[in-house]
Design an enzyme around this catalytic site. Structure first.
Site, mmCIF file in Angstrom:
data_model
loop_
_atom_site.group_PDB
_atom_site.id
_atom_site.type_symbol
_atom_site.label_atom_id
_atom_site.label_comp_id
_atom_site.label_asym_id
_atom_site.label_seq_id
_atom_site.Cartn_x
_atom_site.Cartn_y
_atom_site.Cartn_z
ATOM 1 N N CYS A 139 0.808 -1.214 0.000
ATOM 2 C CA CYS A 139 0.000 0.000 0.000
ATOM 3 C C CYS A 139 0.842 1.264 0.000
ATOM 4 O O CYS A 139 0.318 2.364 -0.063
ATOM 5 C CB CYS A 139 -0.917 0.002 1.223
ATOM 6 N N ASP A 197 2.647 2.370 2.507
ATOM 7 C CA ASP A 197 2.731 2.978 3.839
ATOM 8 C C ASP A 197 4.157 2.914 4.373
ATOM 9 O O ASP A 197 4.884 1.967 4.094
ATOM 10 C CB ASP A 197 1.828 2.216 4.831
ATOM 11 N N CYS A 244 -2.659 4.204 6.450
ATOM 12 C CA CYS A 244 -4.091 4.139 6.748
ATOM 13 C C CYS A 244 -4.331 4.012 8.250
ATOM 14 O O CYS A 244 -3.391 3.859 9.031
ATOM 15 C CB CYS A 244 -4.704 2.950 6.027
ATOM 16 N N CYS A 272 -0.733 -4.381 7.636
ATOM 17 C CA CYS A 272 -0.446 -3.282 8.569
ATOM 18 C C CYS A 272 0.177 -3.822 9.847
ATOM 19 O O CYS A 272 1.089 -3.212 10.412
ATOM 20 C CB CYS A 272 -1.724 -2.529 8.927
#
Lengths: 255, 139
Positions: B37, B39, B64, B107
């Protein structure tokens, strides 16, 4: 249906190359949408997008494709498969035209986009982009060694720094003061990252050429295939950070 | 997709956001990214050289809500633990605590990576100071 293709692995479940038309019994290629003899629409099969457009099945799916030919074929099939055409046909033909129209749209959307096409091919080649990072973490946990990040540390540093700048700009904007030096830094960063996106794209194209050469060379080694495949994986990983940066910079600059 | 209450809580009130002195010999820094993503997450720890206990932890995450919550939770968990116990934290523990959906598991992986990277950096610094006794003990 003599041939069913598993869309995730691209492995044919049955190896037979042709089916028989349900209506006239003539031989029909496994990925043909219509019978060459009677012209009737054929049942929906779970073929991959490359096969759907007759661009070669496993293991010879080329990444360089003729986009204008793809577009022409898309419009041709769109017209021929359109559910309106089958308004008076049997219920099963109506269903097939609907299903094939939907497949057609998915296949076209994926193949016409260079990144989506590459990701799709990698998926067919067994690379789960979503899981490579967690796999590496599991390996590091077991061995007790440092996990190797899939992108270069310098890029992470740069991404982090730029995000800090972006945040500063946003906060300043909220406070009602626009610092022109931050804005100009961001403009420069925007250009730098857009350039990186362009470079990533041309790098990807050289890998397409390498890939197409490898898969078209008879007797080429599996190792060579995997090497090119992994180069593409690495590039797409790097690109996802750059893409986010371009997006966030544009957002912060109010574009 | 709806976030769980715990994610929302960490997102709205992130614990331990900030920076520690990167150049200190007691501080370990981990900078990691999730290619899925885009991140990025920086996690820092301050370790007591006598007890090997993590006395402070700070993070900064660009990503996120789940990535922010995962790193916030990670800093909460590792504070007060010694480094070996902190290494035992698995991403699945974070998934469970925050009730992360499958699409957000990466995550939690990122948070585990960040803990490992920070501790790895700290260990590297310790090895370096031990082999350079002149510079050591300077705090």
């Amino acid at each position: 249906m003599a041939t069913e293709t598993n869309i995730r692995t691209g492995n044919s479940v049955a190896t037979e190359g042709a089916n028989l038309c349900w209506s006239c019994n003539a031989a029909v290629a496994a990925n043909a949408h219509f019978c060459p003899n009677c012209g009737k629409v054929q049942p929906t099969t779970q073929i991959d997008y490359f096969e759907f457009f007759n661009l070669g099945g496993a293991p010879t799916r080329k990444l360089n494709i003729d986009l204008s030919a793809l577009e022409r074929e898309f419009y041709r099939l769109s017209r021929k498969l359109h559910p309106d055409v089958f308004a008076r046909a049997s219920a099963k033909e109506q269903l097939w035209s609907l299903e094939k129209s939907s497949q057609l749209n998915d296949a076209y959307r994926t193949l016409k986009d260079p990144i989506a096409r590459t990701q799709y091919l990698l998926e067919l080649e067994g690379v789960k982009l979503e899981e490579q990072s967690s796999d590496a973490t599991h390996a590091a946990r077991t061995s007790g060694e440092q996990k190797k990040q899939v992108v270069p540390p310098e890029l992470l540093e740069e991404v982090f720094e730029l995000n800090m700048q972006l945040q500063e700009l946003r906060m300043n904007k909220e406070m009602g003061e626009d610092d022109p030096s931050i804005a100009s830094d961001l403009q420069q960063a925007k250009h730098r990252f857009e350039k990186m996106m362009t470079e990533a794209m041309s790098e990807l194209k050289t890998y397409w050429d390498e890939w197409d050469a490898v898969i078209c060379t008879p007797g080429s080694s599996e190792a060579g295939r995997i090497k090119v495949r992994d180069k593409m994986v690495g590039l797409l990983n790097r690109r996802s950070y750059i893409r986010n940066l371009v997006r966030d910079v544009n957002e912060a600059l109010g574009n | 997709m709806a976030y769980s209450d715990k994610v929302v809580d960490h997102y709205n009130n992130p614990r331990n956001v900030g920076t520690l002195d990167k150049s200190s010999s007691e501080v370990g820094t981990g900078l990691v990214g999730a290619p899925e993503c885009g991140d990025v997450m920086r996690l820092q720890i301050k370790v007591n050289p006598e007890t090997q206990v993590i006395e402070d932890a700070k993070f900064k995450t660009f990503g996120c809500g789940s990535a922010i919550a995962s790193s916030s939770l990670a800093t909460e968990w590792i504070k007060g633990k010694n480094v070996e116990d902190a290494l035992a934290i698995k991403n699945t523990d974070i998934v469970k605590e925050l009730a992360l959906p499958p699409v957000k598991i990466h995550c939690s992986v990122l948070a585990e990576d960040a803990i490992r990277a920070a501790i790895g950096d700290w260990k590297k610094k310790q090895a370096a100071t031990e082999s350079a006794p002149v510079a050591a003990q300077a705090k």
